[in-house]
Scaffold this motif. Structure first.
Motif, PDB file in Angstrom:
ATOM      1  N   UNK A   1      -2.362  32.345  38.326  1.00  0.00           N
ATOM      2  CA  UNK A   1      -1.309  33.294  38.636  1.00  0.00           C
ATOM      3  C   UNK A   1       0.016  32.748  38.115  1.00  0.00           C
ATOM      4  N   UNK A   2       0.749  33.527  37.377  1.00  0.00           N
ATOM      5  CA  UNK A   2       2.069  33.082  36.928  1.00  0.00           C
ATOM      6  C   UNK A   2       3.056  33.090  38.096  1.00  0.00           C
ATOM      7  N   UNK A   3       3.583  31.907  38.435  1.00  0.00           N
ATOM      8  CA  UNK A   3       4.513  31.804  39.555  1.00  0.00           C
ATOM      9  C   UNK A   3       5.760  32.649  39.337  1.00  0.00           C
ATOM     10  N   UNK A   4       6.220  32.741  38.096  1.00  0.00           N
ATOM     11  CA  UNK A   4       7.436  33.481  37.804  1.00  0.00           C
ATOM     12  C   UNK A   4       7.372  34.921  38.268  1.00  0.00           C
ATOM     13  N   UNK A   5       6.231  35.562  38.082  1.00  0.00           N
ATOM     14  CA  UNK A   5       6.065  36.952  38.488  1.00  0.00           C
ATOM     15  C   UNK A   5       6.195  37.090  40.001  1.00  0.00           C
ATOM     16  N   UNK A   6       5.532  36.211  40.738  1.00  0.00           N
ATOM     17  CA  UNK A   6       5.566  36.250  42.202  1.00  0.00           C
ATOM     18  C   UNK A   6       6.974  35.949  42.709  1.00  0.00           C
ATOM     19  N   UNK A   7       7.622  34.958  42.117  1.00  0.00           N
ATOM     20  CA  UNK A   7       8.966  34.583  42.561  1.00  0.00           C
ATOM     21  C   UNK A   7       9.986  35.672  42.258  1.00  0.00           C
ATOM     22  N   UNK A   8       9.880  36.283  41.092  1.00  0.00           N
ATOM     23  CA  UNK A   8      10.786  37.389  40.762  1.00  0.00           C
ATOM     24  C   UNK A   8      10.587  38.569  41.708  1.00  0.00           C
ATOM     25  N   UNK A   9       9.347  38.842  42.070  1.00  0.00           N
ATOM     26  CA  UNK A   9       9.074  39.927  43.014  1.00  0.00           C
ATOM     27  C   UNK A   9       9.680  39.616  44.373  1.00  0.00           C
ATOM     28  N   UNK A  10       9.537  38.368  44.836  1.00  0.00           N
ATOM     29  CA  UNK A  10      10.126  37.976  46.110  1.00  0.00           C
ATOM     30  C   UNK A  10      11.646  38.093  46.066  1.00  0.00           C
ATOM     31  N   UNK A  11      12.235  37.670  44.974  1.00  0.00           N
ATOM     32  CA  UNK A  11      13.691  37.776  44.794  1.00  0.00           C
ATOM     33  C   UNK A  11      14.133  39.242  44.877  1.00  0.00           C
ATOM     34  N   UNK A  12      13.371  40.132  44.268  1.00  0.00           N
ATOM     35  CA  UNK A  12      13.703  41.567  44.297  1.00  0.00           C
ATOM     36  C   UNK A  12      13.467  42.199  45.671  1.00  0.00           C
ATOM     37  N   UNK A  13      12.494  41.660  46.411  1.00  0.00           N
ATOM     38  CA  UNK A  13      12.120  42.246  47.704  1.00  0.00           C
ATOM     39  C   UNK A  13      13.070  41.889  48.849  1.00  0.00           C
TER      40      UNK A  13
END
Length: 120
Positions: A1-13
């Motif tokens: 899993x690319x961490x960047x995708x998950x972290x960006x989603x958390x930042x947006x949420x």
């Protein structure tokens, strides 16, 4: 899993989130997403990593057990920290107007998702 995708989603949420970072046991950045400078997030992460390491030692000595999350509230900012594995942390830096209950809930769910990546 690319961490960047998950972290960006958390930042947006999380409204008022300034940055999200995964740290190793030395406080070094593994991955991050931020609206503030990369350098600032790394400094916040490194200092928070030191505090958390001391806290973990105290919890071990007192037999309290592991922490599930830590929330720091400052005059102008807030920080939520959750363990991902024995040697990794998820940290979210928030502005002063962030709703902590919402942020903590989002961090909890994200940490659960990310923990799967740290199981060997």
């Amino acid at each position: 899993m690319p961490f960047g995708t998950v972290l960006n989603q958390l930042l947006d949420d999380i409204p008022a989130a300034k940055g999200v970072i995964i740290l190793d046991w030395e406080g070094e950045a593994v991955a991050q997403a931020a609206r503030i400078s990369e350098y600032d997030m790394k400094v916040i992460g490194a200092h928070c990593g030191i505090i958390v390491q001391h806290l973990k030692e105290m919890l071990l000595q007192t037999g309290t057990g592991c922490f599930e999350e830590i929330i720091f509230r400052f005059k102008n900012e807030k920080t939520v920290v959750a363990p991902l594995a024995d040697d990794y942390l998820l940290l979210v830096q928030l502005g002063c107007d962030a709703v902590l209950a919402l942020a903590a809930n989002k961090v909890r769910h994200c940490a659960l998702e990310l923990r799967q990546e740290f199981i060997y």
